[in-house]
Design a protein around this motif. Structure first.
Motif, short mmCIF file in Angstrom:
data_model
loop_
_atom_site.label_atom_id
_atom_site.label_comp_id
_atom_site.label_asym_id
_atom_site.label_seq_id
_atom_site.Cartn_x
_atom_site.Cartn_y
_atom_site.Cartn_z
N GLN A 171 54.43 20.91 34.00
CA GLN A 171 55.06 20.34 35.20
C GLN A 171 54.12 20.56 36.40
O GLN A 171 54.06 19.75 37.30
CB GLN A 171 56.39 21.03 35.43
CG GLN A 171 57.21 20.50 36.56
CD GLN A 171 58.54 21.24 36.66
OE1 GLN A 171 58.73 22.28 36.03
NE2 GLN A 171 59.44 20.70 37.45
N ALA A 172 53.39 21.69 36.35
CA ALA A 172 52.44 22.01 37.42
C ALA A 172 51.34 22.91 36.87
O ALA A 172 51.54 23.65 35.92
CB ALA A 172 53.15 22.70 38.57
N ALA A 205 55.54 22.87 41.24
CA ALA A 205 56.62 22.37 40.39
C ALA A 205 57.87 22.09 41.22
O ALA A 205 58.54 21.07 41.02
CB ALA A 205 56.92 23.38 39.28
N ASP A 260 49.46 26.97 33.71
CA ASP A 260 50.30 25.79 33.51
C ASP A 260 51.73 26.29 33.35
O ASP A 260 51.94 27.33 32.70
CB ASP A 260 49.95 25.06 32.20
CG ASP A 260 48.55 24.49 32.17
OD1 ASP A 260 48.06 24.06 33.22
OD2 ASP A 260 47.96 24.46 31.07
N VAL A 289 56.21 25.12 33.26
CA VAL A 289 57.36 24.24 33.38
C VAL A 289 58.48 25.11 33.91
O VAL A 289 58.72 26.21 33.40
CB VAL A 289 57.75 23.61 32.02
CG1 VAL A 289 59.06 22.84 32.13
CG2 VAL A 289 56.63 22.73 31.49
N ARG A 315 62.56 25.28 34.77
CA ARG A 315 63.89 24.69 34.54
C ARG A 315 64.93 25.59 35.19
O ARG A 315 64.92 26.80 34.96
CB ARG A 315 64.19 24.56 33.05
CG ARG A 315 63.45 23.45 32.37
CD ARG A 315 63.96 23.18 30.95
NE ARG A 315 62.92 22.51 30.21
CZ ARG A 315 62.11 23.08 29.32
NH1 ARG A 315 62.24 24.34 29.03
NH2 ARG A 315 61.18 22.38 28.72
N THR A 338 57.43 18.85 43.31
CA THR A 338 57.53 17.60 42.54
C THR A 338 58.96 17.38 42.04
O THR A 338 59.37 16.24 41.87
CB THR A 338 56.56 17.59 41.35
OG1 THR A 338 56.86 18.68 40.47
CG2 THR A 338 55.13 17.67 41.79
N ALA A 339 59.72 18.45 41.83
CA ALA A 339 61.10 18.32 41.36
C ALA A 339 61.98 17.69 42.44
O ALA A 339 62.95 17.01 42.15
CB ALA A 339 61.65 19.68 40.94
N GLU A 387 51.88 19.41 28.36
CA GLU A 387 52.49 18.61 29.42
C GLU A 387 53.10 19.52 30.48
O GLU A 387 54.32 19.61 30.61
CB GLU A 387 53.54 17.67 28.85
CG GLU A 387 52.95 16.61 27.93
CD GLU A 387 53.99 15.63 27.45
OE1 GLU A 387 54.88 15.26 28.24
OE2 GLU A 387 53.91 15.24 26.27
#
Length: 150
Positions: free
Chosen positions: A32-33, A144, A49, A51, A53, A147-148, A30
């Protein structure tokens, strides 16, 4: 030195060892981008890929279909990418590009292992493949971040 000797020097044991042991090669279930970069000259591709944070790479996976030089670069990137900010990845990309094109020193730590690719300076047709992992990472980070904020 002959062209054959130069090529043997280029594909050193260190480069081949890195290429044989690329970390974080599992795609994320999964992300995020995701970003895919391809070198038009040789057809090498890297798909990243990730994520992000708190502005740092928290999860990372890469699918590398590249020559040994592109694989070696992806190996160094994969070993040090977790926890990095966009600014750190941009700096590594810019320093790697300068090393290859302008005879500048190797990238600073933690990406200083990319110095193993210094012999590739003379092989301009390999530069794009070497840059793929960092470029795909930056593209995925940009996605990412966009989209955040949405």
């Amino acid at each position: 030195m002959t062209a054959e000797t130069d090529l043997i020097k280029l594909y050193s044991e260190r480069i081949l060892a890195l290429a044989a042991d690329i970390p974080l090669t599992d795609r994320l279930p999964e992300p995020q981008a995701t970003a895919r970069r391809r070198s038009p000259l040789c057809g090498s591709t890297v798909t990243v890929d990730l994520v992000v944070r708190d502005g740092r790479i928290a999860e990372f996976g890469q699918d590398v279909k590249a020559c040994a030089l592109g694989q070696a670069a992806a190996s160094v990137v994969g070993a040090h990418i977790l926890g990095r900010s966009r600014a750190e990845v941009e700096r590594a990309r810019d320093e790697l590009k300068a090393m290859l094109k302008s005879d500048c020193p190797a990238p600073a730590a933690p990406f200083d292992g990319l110095e193993v690719l210094m012999p590739a300076r003379d092989y301009k047709n390999r530069h794009a493949s070497i840059m793929l992992s960092l470029e795909a990472t930056l593209e995925a980070m940009e996605k990412a971040e966009s989209t955040a904020c949405a």
